[in-house]
Motif scaffolding. Sequence first.
Motif, mmCIF file in Angstrom:
data_model
loop_
_atom_site.group_PDB
_atom_site.id
_atom_site.type_symbol
_atom_site.label_atom_id
_atom_site.label_comp_id
_atom_site.label_asym_id
_atom_site.label_seq_id
_atom_site.Cartn_x
_atom_site.Cartn_y
_atom_site.Cartn_z
ATOM 1 N N PRO A 136 1.075 -1.175 0.156
ATOM 2 C CA PRO A 136 0.062 -0.236 0.191
ATOM 3 C C PRO A 136 0.967 1.248 -0.057
ATOM 4 O O PRO A 136 1.950 1.003 0.672
ATOM 5 C CB PRO A 136 -1.063 -0.036 1.418
ATOM 6 C CG PRO A 136 -0.843 -1.708 2.243
ATOM 7 C CD PRO A 136 0.542 -1.950 1.799
ATOM 8 N N GLY A 137 0.251 1.971 -0.788
ATOM 9 C CA GLY A 137 1.145 3.544 -1.306
ATOM 10 C C GLY A 137 2.312 3.479 -1.223
ATOM 11 O O GLY A 137 3.417 4.250 -1.186
ATOM 12 N N ALA A 138 2.919 2.530 -2.152
ATOM 13 C CA ALA A 138 4.461 1.798 -2.297
ATOM 14 C C ALA A 138 4.960 3.219 -3.703
ATOM 15 O O ALA A 138 4.163 3.392 -4.398
ATOM 16 C CB ALA A 138 4.708 1.004 -2.632
ATOM 17 N N ALA A 139 6.380 3.916 -3.507
ATOM 18 C CA ALA A 139 6.372 4.722 -4.067
ATOM 19 C C ALA A 139 8.237 4.758 -4.456
ATOM 20 O O ALA A 139 8.660 3.887 -3.506
ATOM 21 C CB ALA A 139 5.882 6.009 -4.438
ATOM 22 N N GLU A 140 8.586 5.218 -5.298
ATOM 23 C CA GLU A 140 9.907 5.552 -5.364
ATOM 24 C C GLU A 140 10.493 4.284 -5.521
ATOM 25 O O GLU A 140 12.160 4.044 -4.301
ATOM 26 C CB GLU A 140 10.034 6.700 -4.457
ATOM 27 C CG GLU A 140 9.895 8.013 -5.000
ATOM 28 C CD GLU A 140 9.873 9.287 -3.265
ATOM 29 O OE1 GLU A 140 11.325 8.469 -2.746
ATOM 30 O OE2 GLU A 140 9.044 9.825 -3.285
ATOM 31 N N ILE A 141 10.613 3.179 -5.104
ATOM 32 C CA ILE A 141 11.388 1.743 -5.622
ATOM 33 C C ILE A 141 12.511 2.140 -5.804
ATOM 34 O O ILE A 141 12.626 2.633 -7.682
ATOM 35 C CB ILE A 141 10.686 0.768 -5.682
ATOM 36 C CG1 ILE A 141 8.958 1.031 -5.499
ATOM 37 C CG2 ILE A 141 11.291 -0.304 -5.417
ATOM 38 C CD1 ILE A 141 8.115 0.094 -5.833
ATOM 39 N N ALA A 142 13.157 1.433 -5.689
ATOM 40 C CA ALA A 142 14.608 2.534 -6.040
ATOM 41 C C ALA A 142 16.337 0.946 -5.171
ATOM 42 O O ALA A 142 15.477 0.283 -4.376
ATOM 43 C CB ALA A 142 15.574 2.920 -6.254
ATOM 44 N N ALA A 143 16.659 -0.177 -6.374
ATOM 45 C CA ALA A 143 17.215 -1.075 -6.044
ATOM 46 C C ALA A 143 18.635 -0.729 -6.873
ATOM 47 O O ALA A 143 19.025 0.270 -7.315
ATOM 48 C CB ALA A 143 17.001 -2.528 -7.320
ATOM 49 N N ASP A 144 19.691 -0.788 -5.845
ATOM 50 C CA ASP A 144 21.375 -0.499 -5.369
ATOM 51 C C ASP A 144 22.173 -1.465 -5.321
ATOM 52 O O ASP A 144 22.314 -1.903 -4.396
ATOM 53 C CB ASP A 144 21.712 0.602 -5.135
ATOM 54 C CG ASP A 144 22.625 1.612 -4.431
ATOM 55 O OD1 ASP A 144 23.692 0.503 -5.537
ATOM 56 O OD2 ASP A 144 23.268 1.802 -3.900
ATOM 57 N N GLY A 145 22.158 -2.442 -6.278
ATOM 58 C CA GLY A 145 22.850 -4.098 -5.708
ATOM 59 C C GLY A 145 21.851 -4.228 -4.590
ATOM 60 O O GLY A 145 20.563 -5.116 -5.422
ATOM 61 N N PRO A 146 22.192 -5.580 -4.109
ATOM 62 C CA PRO A 146 21.948 -5.874 -2.920
ATOM 63 C C PRO A 146 21.044 -5.030 -2.309
ATOM 64 O O PRO A 146 19.051 -5.869 -2.096
ATOM 65 C CB PRO A 146 21.798 -6.969 -1.872
ATOM 66 C CG PRO A 146 23.440 -5.996 -1.945
ATOM 67 C CD PRO A 146 23.953 -5.251 -3.692
ATOM 68 N N ARG A 147 20.216 -3.967 -2.102
ATOM 69 C CA ARG A 147 19.482 -2.639 -1.552
ATOM 70 C C ARG A 147 18.380 -2.280 -2.351
ATOM 71 O O ARG A 147 18.714 -1.534 -3.384
ATOM 72 C CB ARG A 147 21.084 -1.664 -0.844
ATOM 73 C CG ARG A 147 21.429 -1.978 0.853
ATOM 74 C CD ARG A 147 22.418 -1.119 0.277
ATOM 75 N NE ARG A 147 22.122 0.826 0.708
ATOM 76 C CZ ARG A 147 22.187 0.948 1.969
ATOM 77 N NH1 ARG A 147 21.781 -0.719 2.856
ATOM 78 N NH2 ARG A 147 20.969 1.523 2.385
ATOM 79 N N LEU A 148 17.614 -2.451 -1.342
ATOM 80 C CA LEU A 148 15.917 -2.041 -2.347
ATOM 81 C C LEU A 148 16.011 -1.022 -1.513
ATOM 82 O O LEU A 148 15.184 -1.245 -0.282
ATOM 83 C CB LEU A 148 15.388 -3.036 -2.346
ATOM 84 C CG LEU A 148 14.021 -3.153 -3.156
ATOM 85 C CD1 LEU A 148 14.130 -2.714 -4.365
ATOM 86 C CD2 LEU A 148 13.191 -4.062 -3.427
ATOM 87 N N THR A 149 15.303 0.270 -1.750
ATOM 88 C CA THR A 149 14.614 1.336 -1.050
ATOM 89 C C THR A 149 12.894 1.252 -1.686
ATOM 90 O O THR A 149 13.558 1.644 -2.974
ATOM 91 C CB THR A 149 15.821 2.371 -1.249
ATOM 92 O OG1 THR A 149 16.025 3.043 -2.024
ATOM 93 C CG2 THR A 149 16.990 1.917 -0.218
#
Lengths: 249, 318
Positions: free
Chosen positions: B254-267
């Motif tokens: 719910p409300g997910a946005a600005e999904i970004a992956a940097d190697g194994p890190r997902l923000t």
Amino acid sequence: MTFLRDTATIFSREFAPVWRDPLSLVFTMAQPLLFLYLFGPLLEQGTQTPGPAWQWFVPGILIMMCLSGPLMAGYFLLLDLIGGSMERLLVTPVSRTALLVGRTLKEFVVLLAQAVLIIGLAVPLGLDLHVPGVLTGLTLLVVFGIGLGGLSFVLAIVSAPGGELFYGVTQVVMFPLLLLSGVLLPVENGPGWLQTAAALNPVTYVVEAERALFAGRFLDAPVVGGAAAAVVTALLGLHLARRRMARGL
Amino acid sequence: MIHARGLTKTYTLKKTSVDAVRGVDLDVEAGQLVAFLGPNGAGKSTCLRMLTGLLPPTSGTARVAGHDVTTEAAAVRARIGYIGQKGGAGEAFRIGDELVTQGRCYGLTRRDARSRAEELLTVVGLDGLFARKPSTLSGGQRRRLDIALGLMNRPPLLFLDEPSTGLDPASRADIWAHILRLRADHGTTLFLTTHYLEEADTMAERVVVIDQGRIIADGTARALKADLAGDRLTVTLHDPADAPRAAELAAGLPGAAEIAADGPRLTLRVAAADRALPEFLRALDAAGLKAEAAESTRPTLDDVFLALTGRTIEDEDA
Ligand SMILES: Nc1ncnc2c1ncn2[C@@H]1O[C@H](COP(=O)(O)OP(=O)(O)OP(=O)(O)O)[C@@H](O)[C@H]1O
Ligand SMILES: [Mg+2]
């Protein structure tokens, strides 16, 4: 009624520091006192002055005080404008006019006290006291001082918050105004252009009037001229100050 | 208490003009504690100076404490207190005398003003300093004196312009204790400016954000953060190759946005991290993806400002 009370409030605010430390009054008089004791005797020796030297010189010293006193009033206002205390007072319901009149009144009381002191000190030196003339002279001085106070308030308000304009103008204007009024030496002996400049200087007329009054001459032409100059200055100063005040700070 | 419509202020300085405030609408009800937040030069002080009748607005109107600030200035003045950004006490005067003067300006008798002055000095913890000059006070003591000056008339509405700026944490806490007590004891409506974000966040029930002369957000700190910034999740995966698949799952939150992956890190940003995080971890588990670490951060008001303007207040002030 509230106006009178507000004026009293502001007057007592401004006067309290003087009241608590009366010696400060003497310190701010250092310059006129120096002139009285270190410059006056020189005039007494020489023969440049028309009539008796002290009769001629003491009114000049009073005018010097009358120019610097109101100037200080503007300076103190500027300090309150640069700091937050004027703003603080302006948010209260206190009368706007009283804020200026109360301040002027304080300058006025200080000026009178200092003038009386100077006159008192000058009598043993050889000043002839013509009491009615002196009293009229002091009244004239106070009227002139009120006008100058008003002008210096306007200058302070216009100069805030920086203040440079105030310092600049007072530096540039004060001394010429003094020197060109014949306070220290008679202008009559100077070159023609200097005499013309003196004739355009309102201070000259007030000095001449004071001299006539201190000599006990009431119905002299200079008295009329001086009174006119003082009254016009007072009206102008009060008018401009009120108008500037009405526009908000 | 405050109703402003279309307030603007343009300063003119030697032919150049500065649009300090460009159309502010504001309504504050009695009893509220509102923090007016914005970077340096945003127009906070200018707004306060217009609302207190110190500065005539270039255009627009404002009713404060039931009266119009321009046409009924005297009525407004009798009902408000104002603590300016600059100190209110004159340097040449004893602090007790300044308080008495202030009381006299509000119409108290000399005697009442005197006893009120003593009372207020005690309230703000400056008792015994009646005869001191402001220059002998510490920064925190000076600010408390300013508060005492602003309280002289027991105003139902008090404006405070950066009451705590420049003070150490202890003095700031102290100033805040006074402000909050005022509200608890007298129900005073408080409108204050600050650029300490955490202060606005924890103390005020309503935050109004101003930037470049316009109000850009208005609400409770919680609502602003939820609506404008959201919470942040950071999940570190065991295998970086799983990142695209994890991102797909994250999009369903719910409300997910600005999904970004940097190697194994997902923000990513979510509406409420406390619920989303366990849900996300379960979803990863069900899909056979292994998470090594997970962390959630709550947004600050600075994140709100960043979301609104692309700048941060702290950068601006630096
Ligand atoms: N007297 C003035 N004359 C000209 N411009 C001014 C004046 N006062 C403020 N300004 C300008 O208006 C804008 C808003 O100023 P204001 O003092 O309202 O900001 P502020 O939000 O209170 O900032 P701060 O957090 O630094 O106190 C600024 O760009 C400032 O330079
Ligand atoms: Mg400000």
